[in-house]
Scaffold this active site. Structure first.
Site, PDB file in Angstrom:
ATOM      1  N   HIS D  85       0.841  -1.192   0.000  1.00 43.74           N
ATOM      2  CA  HIS D  85       0.000   0.000   0.000  1.00 43.74           C
ATOM      3  C   HIS D  85       0.882   1.250   0.000  1.00 43.74           C
ATOM      4  CE1 HIS D  85      -2.793   3.064   1.501  1.00 43.74           C
ATOM      5  NE2 HIS D  85      -3.741   2.297   0.989  1.00 43.74           N
ATOM      6  N   GLU D 133      -2.923   3.395  -7.435  1.00 45.35           N
ATOM      7  CA  GLU D 133      -3.145   4.552  -6.554  1.00 45.35           C
ATOM      8  C   GLU D 133      -2.278   5.712  -7.013  1.00 45.35           C
ATOM      9  OE1 GLU D 133      -3.180   2.912  -2.119  1.00 45.35           O
ATOM     10  OE2 GLU D 133      -1.322   2.368  -3.149  1.00 45.35           O
TER      11      GLU D 133
END
EC number: 5.3.1.1
Lengths: 214, 214, 214, 214
Positions: D85, D133
């Site tokens: 992440h 992202e």
């Protein structure tokens, strides 16, 4: 003496070890505690054993994916956390940040380090305790007090120089009750244990042997 | 006062700045030095300016690809190295290892840190000096001595508590000669500078202004 | 075949090895190059040998202390850089950023990785080449082509699947000319070498032996 | 569409959000799941909501202090884990190692990355899904599909090029049901959500709004 059993990611039953820690703690003046993985903190704390985290991140509530928040760990029942273990080394700024985060959540901290110079540095950050883990002894089974007693005495002196209120634990090479006694004789206020208890066939018996000479 | 100009990876001519450092050093009691990128150390040292590395790794000769060896840096002409700069934060064990590696190659070390607690920790590792860089001042142009004089005084006190032989530099928010004087008045033994000199149209004039009030 | 000699931080004379690389390059169809430490790039490039960096950071000009800037490395004479060597592992985002930074400065890139899956990933980032370094062979002296030929063939297939323009080098277990030939037979476009040449009493003779069978 | 709600270390009630995820999941064709902090996985999984970890380390049972073991996470009730992440970036070798560790424990994996090139790299490691992202959209509230639809289409194409079986999620800039529909129209197989649900006064209503247009 403070005796903290680090379960790491060993293939053990964390609740069974925690129950042994809880039961033996009631039979001795020593203070016993157990540090399970984050996913097990809540179930381990429910046994009544004193529970510690293995790691906390230098963060607050917010956008932090995959991090360990001091408040989460405390709410799950932990009363303290290891910091900068030799298997989870941190940047200096992050050790400081973790000690602050732990204080915010009323967690005690034990900051690990390699040698007396680093122990002095760790003590300057104001943790509850520091733990000296000479890399050459980790996992060898040789007790630090026998292989290299100077490193424990020097670590105790280095911490006392910087902050006499910081306790020094002995974090490698402890496997018998005699090792625990020897560590105390060198000025240590406790010990970190791992596989000797966590991987024992009978963790309770292993703990009883360790605290017997105290 | 020790004045170290950090060239970072600014788009400047490192030799031109080094010549300014060398020339102004001869006109003042202050000690001036310059820290270029690794690829530029040799050419910068050849100017005769006191030359520092920006970083050295905690390694020895051997199988270390893409690392900065203390001996290489010293052979190229550097006399010291920054350690744990806010743009290159290191693990506590690696700060210690870098200070040892630098000592092995007769390099001085300045260990940077964020706040008084970390400054105490850095001082415990036995560097030549420590430098306090409060994150809230980095790159703001506000002099640390004006915005937050306590942090410099507290850093000086924290270092003195641990090791009175370790000098404390002021590592953020210095841009004028008055800032340098103010840092000295708060107990600092020097300052770290960067863009104010490295990116100046006339680095020599910028340095002359900085040392004029000393 | 591309033969890149990585000098790491070995206690060798980088200029002497570079001269050997330059001289032997003129006698063979193979393409020879040398990768010294950052502080030595300029002096090595001045020998006329093809010069590579061992590492470049994913940064631009600016506030980056202790980093390797692609433009600095290129200006010093390097034509390419290793990326993500097993001794300098990077985050995925930083491998990508380094390949972009290198492209900006007209540096070729060789991205190292452990196994065929990671080689496919590295190839997807668009480098000049990838190098497979099975961790179990690094530093063993066992040629990869003999110990585990599948890993080279699988790496070649994985890279070709993702981008057929990316060359695959063999990055561990190469010490003889036969190893180089065997690597080529398995589909490799070159090899990474280190101690076999860098620590040889006579680097030129070592290189001549390596390229003799080509 | 797969909708994964990442609770990060937000000051929310993880069990309350999990109950909302479970309840809304029963009313829609979309697949809903929730990713709490490690200390909360067991309690969240007990709600019956599909539960994911936010991070797993590339390790096995053994001497790993302060790490997240895939088996611990799976035993606590998680069926998958986020990997890499943007708030927990990993080395390429560790992303690969984490995908392997997760497979060993029968956990699905979603590997996050910044841009189409890295998405291709992530897809080469064989995860269940990848999530793009773009850093410029994280936390802005601007839907990726509106601000920069090309990045989603390019990520879908990059993943399909490398492995057509890997689903692509949209991991930033999703806050409304229209954003989810738009992400699907661009080829995404799902979305990552965070504060929009986790910090909502009424997480169930927020989820109902998100899945309403599906």
């Amino acid at each position: 003496m403070f005796v903290l059993v680090n379960l790491k990611t060993y293939p053990c039953d964390p609740v069974a070890v925690a129950e042994a820690v809880r039961d033996v703690d009631e039979t001795t003046d020593a203070r016993l505690a157990v540090a399970p993985a984050a996913t097990h903190i809540e179930r381990v704390a429910e046994t009544g054993a004193e529970t510690w985290a293995q790691h906390v991140d230098p963060i607050d509530h917010g956008s932090n994916t995959g991090h360990a928040l001091a408040e989460h760990v405390a709410d799950a029942g932990a009363v303290g956390t290891l910091v900068n273990h030799s298997e989870r080394r941190l940047k200096l700024a992050d050790i400081d940040g973790t000690v602050r985060a732990a204080q915010r959540a009323d967690l005690e901290t034990i900051v690990c380090a390699n040698n007396p110079a680093q122990i002095g540095a760790a003590a300057a950050l104001g943790p509850y305790a520091v733990a000296v883990e000479p890399p050459e002894l980790i996992g060898t089974g040789t007790p630090v007090s026998q292989a290299d007693p100077d490193v424990v005495e020097d670590a105790v002196a280095a911490a006392a120089d910087v902050d006499p209120d910081v306790s020094v634990l002995c974090g490698a090479g402890i496997s018998t009750g005699d090792d625990v006694v020897a560590a105390g004789d060198l000025g240590a206020g406790g010990v970190l244990l791992a596989s000797g208890v966590a991987k024992a066939d009978d963790p309770k018996a292993a703990l009883e042997d360790l605290v017997a000479p105290l």
